[in-house]
Design an enzyme around this catalytic site. Structure first.
Site, short mmCIF file in Angstrom:
data_model
loop_
_atom_site.label_atom_id
_atom_site.label_comp_id
_atom_site.label_asym_id
_atom_site.label_seq_id
_atom_site.Cartn_x
_atom_site.Cartn_y
_atom_site.Cartn_z
N HIS A 93 0.76 -1.47 0.17
CA HIS A 93 0.05 0.04 0.10
C HIS A 93 0.98 1.31 0.03
O HIS A 93 0.24 2.34 -0.32
CB HIS A 93 -0.96 -0.01 1.28
CG HIS A 93 -1.89 -0.89 1.13
ND1 HIS A 93 -2.66 -1.19 0.26
CD2 HIS A 93 -2.39 -1.99 2.20
CE1 HIS A 93 -3.69 -2.31 0.26
NE2 HIS A 93 -3.41 -2.62 1.78
N ASP A 129 -2.96 -10.96 -2.04
CA ASP A 129 -3.32 -10.18 -0.91
C ASP A 129 -4.88 -10.00 -1.09
O ASP A 129 -5.22 -9.26 -2.24
CB ASP A 129 -2.61 -8.99 -0.29
CG ASP A 129 -3.16 -8.71 1.00
OD1 ASP A 129 -2.31 -8.84 1.91
OD2 ASP A 129 -3.96 -7.68 1.03
N HIS A 188 -6.46 -7.22 -0.31
CA HIS A 188 -6.46 -6.01 -0.56
C HIS A 188 -5.70 -5.48 -1.84
O HIS A 188 -4.50 -6.00 -2.37
CB HIS A 188 -5.97 -4.99 0.55
CG HIS A 188 -6.73 -5.44 1.91
ND1 HIS A 188 -5.90 -6.21 2.91
CD2 HIS A 188 -7.77 -4.93 2.17
CE1 HIS A 188 -6.74 -6.17 3.94
NE2 HIS A 188 -8.01 -5.52 3.59
N ASP A 214 -4.79 -12.71 3.68
CA ASP A 214 -5.84 -12.38 4.36
C ASP A 214 -7.19 -12.40 3.42
O ASP A 214 -8.29 -12.04 3.85
CB ASP A 214 -5.71 -10.68 4.60
CG ASP A 214 -5.05 -10.10 3.58
OD1 ASP A 214 -4.96 -10.39 2.51
OD2 ASP A 214 -4.80 -8.70 3.93
ZN LIG Z 1 -3.86 -7.28 2.91
#
Ligand SMILES: [Zn+2]
Length: 310
Positions: free
Chosen positions: A127, A164, A166, A248
């Site tokens: 991120h 992931d 996200h 996740d």
């Molecule tokens: Zn994540």
């Protein structure tokens, strides 16, 4: 059986973003503990070195690197860089070892003494934008590793695959304008950080986003990679595959609503090994249920050791 290097460092455990934060030191303890199983006796265990400022500046402006490094001097206090991202006394060192571990992992497969490598490090990186820490991340570890692979080793086609849950906004934004890089991500959408729509393709169609709806599980995940992600990766024909390995999307994970089973992480690892171009470097990103994280990361490394690499 592949020779697999494992890069980690105790400094990555010392990063503590504060009480109750999901990106907690126990995450890395759980992963490393699972990798103590006798199945992993063949791992080539290495210390993750610190990245240098010059290495961080492969993707981050000098002023940003200096601003993060200056937090080294701040004693004791937990500082927030954004609503989710906290820096305490051990955090800058952890981030330096995380980025350095990723770089060393690339070097291990390029030097040829490892076939594959896993960097069990934290904080995660995908991120972090060029000039902004966000989403638990300080430095864009995967992008730094990719840029290092190009500049140090002269590679012309480097892929980053991110499973992931996200979207890896920072990795995508840093790599997307350069056709030497290919970025593919499956992730829950909508979800944090809000980016990752299928319409985001990169300037030379070198970005592939595979959004999954909340509640999707194994079938949707595997179909997205089977039908779109893996064919695109094979077409790109990477000389090196860097994996942003977040766990996740597991059904037990508290931060999102994708319902993967542990075995799905074995499946995607097998598929990525076969499409890697013969060199694969995996970097730990998210994963916030400790049991699911440990089991999934262990299966991922098992498959790095056992799957056919080509
Ligand atoms: Zn994540």
């Amino acid at each position: 059986m592949n020779r697999v290097a494992l890069f980690s460092h105790h400094a990555c455990i010392a990063h503590d973003p504060g009480p109750g934060h999901p990106e907690c030191p126990d995450r890395l303890r759980a992963v490393l503990s699972a990798l103590e199983h006798p199945d992993f006796v063949s791992l080539l265990r290495e210390q993750a070195p610190q990245a240098t400022a010059a290495q961080l500046q492969l993707v981050h402006p000098p002023a940003y690197v200096e601003a993060i490094l200056s937090l080294y001097a701040e004693d004791g206090e937990l500082r927030s860089l954004d609503p989710d991202t906290f820096v305490g006394p051990g955090s800058v060192a952890a981030a330096l070892h995380a980025a350095g571990g990723a770089i060393a992992a690339v070097d291990s497969v390029m030097e040829g003494w490892a076939d594959a490598a896993f960097a069990a490090v934290r904080p995660p990186g995908h991120h972090a934008e060029r000039q902004q820490a966000m989403g638990f991340c300080l430095f864009s570890t995967a992008a730094i590793a990719a840029e290092h692979a190009r500049q140090r080793w002269g590679l012309k086609r480097i892929a980053v695959v991110d499973f992931d849950v996200h979207h890896g906004n920072g990795t995508q934004h840093i790599l997307q304008s350069d056709p030497a890089f290919f970025y593919a991500s499956s992730h829950q959408y909508p979800c944090y950080p809000g980016t990752g729509a299928a319409s985001e393709t990169g300037e030379s169609f070198n970005v592939l986003n595979l959004p999954l709806a909340p509640g999707d599980g194994s079938a949707a995940f595997r179909a997205a990679w089977d039908n779109q992600g893996l064919p695109a990766l094979r077409d790109f024909a990477p000389e090196l595959l860097i994996v942003s390995a977040g766990f996740d999307a597991h059904r037990m994970d508290p931060l999102a609503q994708i319902n993967l089973q542990t075995e799905d992480f074995g499946w995607i690892t097998d598929q990525l090994m076969a499409a890697s171009g013969g060199r694969i470097v995996s970097l730990l990103e998210g994963g916030y249920d400790l049991q699911a994280l440990a089991a999934s990361a262990a299966l991922h490394v098992r498959r790095l050791i056992a799957s056919k690499l080509k």
